[in-house]
Structures are given as structure tokens and as C-alpha cells.
Design a protein around this motif. Sequence first.
Motif, PDB file in Angstrom:
ATOM      1  N   ASN A  39      37.940  91.887  -5.018  1.00 14.20           N
ATOM      2  CA  ASN A  39      36.557  91.953  -5.502  1.00 14.20           C
ATOM      3  C   ASN A  39      36.496  92.120  -7.013  1.00 14.20           C
ATOM      4  N   GLN A  40      37.358  92.983  -7.552  1.00 13.35           N
ATOM      5  CA  GLN A  40      37.386  93.201  -9.001  1.00 13.35           C
ATOM      6  C   GLN A  40      37.809  91.924  -9.722  1.00 13.35           C
ATOM      7  N   ALA A  41      38.803  91.219  -9.179  1.00 12.61           N
ATOM      8  CA  ALA A  41      39.266  89.970  -9.795  1.00 12.61           C
ATOM      9  C   ALA A  41      38.157  88.914  -9.763  1.00 12.61           C
ATOM     10  N   ILE A  42      37.431  88.826  -8.663  1.00  5.52           N
ATOM     11  CA  ILE A  42      36.330  87.864  -8.570  1.00  5.52           C
ATOM     12  C   ILE A  42      35.247  88.197  -9.591  1.00  5.52           C
ATOM     13  N   PHE A  43      34.940  89.482  -9.724  1.00  6.13           N
ATOM     14  CA  PHE A  43      33.938  89.897 -10.708  1.00  6.13           C
ATOM     15  C   PHE A  43      34.375  89.502 -12.113  1.00  6.13           C
ATOM     16  N   LEU A  44      35.624  89.795 -12.467  1.00  7.68           N
ATOM     17  CA  LEU A  44      36.114  89.465 -13.805  1.00  7.68           C
ATOM     18  C   LEU A  44      36.138  87.955 -14.032  1.00  7.68           C
ATOM     19  N   LYS A  45      36.531  87.208 -13.008  1.00 13.02           N
ATOM     20  CA  LYS A  45      36.568  85.748 -13.128  1.00 13.02           C
ATOM     21  C   LYS A  45      35.159  85.205 -13.342  1.00 13.02           C
ATOM     22  N   ASN A  46      34.172  85.739 -12.618  1.00  9.68           N
ATOM     23  CA  ASN A  46      32.784  85.316 -12.806  1.00  9.68           C
ATOM     24  C   ASN A  46      32.285  85.634 -14.210  1.00  9.68           C
ATOM     25  N   GLU A  47      32.664  86.790 -14.729  1.00  9.57           N
ATOM     26  CA  GLU A  47      32.294  87.146 -16.094  1.00  9.57           C
ATOM     27  C   GLU A  47      32.903  86.153 -17.083  1.00  9.57           C
TER      28      GLU A  47
END
Length: 188
Positions: A52-60
Motif C-alpha cells: 500500500n505504501q509503495a502504491i501511494f508513493l508511485k501514485n505521488e
Amino acid sequence: MAEEGFEVPQPHEKLVEEHAEHDDLAQRIALVTAVLATIGAVFSYQSGANQNQAIFLKNEGIRLQAQASDQWAYYQSTSTKSHLAKIAAELATNDEAKQKFLAEAAREDVKKDNIQKTAESLEKQSEEKDKAAEEVLKPHERLALGMTLIQIAVALASITVLTRRKWLFWGCLASALGGIGVAISGFV
């Protein structure tokens, strides 16, 4: 007279119940399985949190890259305005019009430089978010492998109870320790 049902235990039923109550192997396996399920739940949670954290950072990173792209488009339009103003200044017949177009070109050039700095900054931030996402996701692979080994250990524990083969229990423990070690190595 109504028949009342009384259950009379057979001798072999009583022996099976007593054996089950004093079966150390089954009790040990039940305890190990409960501990493994708890450890597996922790690994699974941590793996999901990392994803989830990786997806959030990738979206950012994607959002910042889109903003940088918008800034580069703005840069292109400002650059085009500057070039047109310079061409108009060269074609101007009087000095007043020439000075007006040159001043406009200078304003556009200053604006263009600021836009370029903003676009480059946004691209740098986007790259940083992408790198951060990759770092956050690194332990996920190890956690998933560790969880797989723990699931194998639980399966071996079940087979041990069914077959009464104690050597399978050692395989269960080896798989569990391997899974725990692999999962922990993801954070080292």
C-alpha cells in the motif's frame, strides 16, 4: 413405558478419548500451528502495508510527473511567444514597436526560465517518489516467500497429526524457521 437412551461407552472409545487427552504430539503441533498462524498474520499484514505504501508513493510520483509535463507544455508555449515577439521585433518598422516586442520577449524569457526550474524540480521529486516506492517494496518479496514457507510448515504439521510421522514435524519446524528467517532478512 418409554425407552430412555443411555450411552454406554465401549472400551475402545474410552481408550481413544484418553489417548487424545494425553497425546503430546498433537498438543505440540496444535501449539506450533497457532504460533505459526500468528506469525503468518503479522508477515501478511506487513507485506500488505508495504504494498500500500509503495502504491501511494508511485501514485505521488505519477502525479508529480504529470505536473512536470504540464509545466513543460507551458514552457513550450512561453518559448513560442518569446520567439514570435523576437521575430516581430525584427520585422517592426519603427523603434517604438521594436522596443515593445523586445520587452515582451524579455518578459517571456524570464517567465520561461522560472517555468523550466519548476518543471525540473517536479521531475526530480517524481524520481525521488519512484525510488522511495521501490525501496518500500523490497521487503515485500521476502515477506511473501517467508509467508509461503510458514504455510508449508502448517501443512506439514497437519500431515504430521494425520500420519503420526514425527519426522514430518521436524520438517515443519525447519520450514517455519526458514520462513521466519527469510521474512526477517527482508528488513536487513
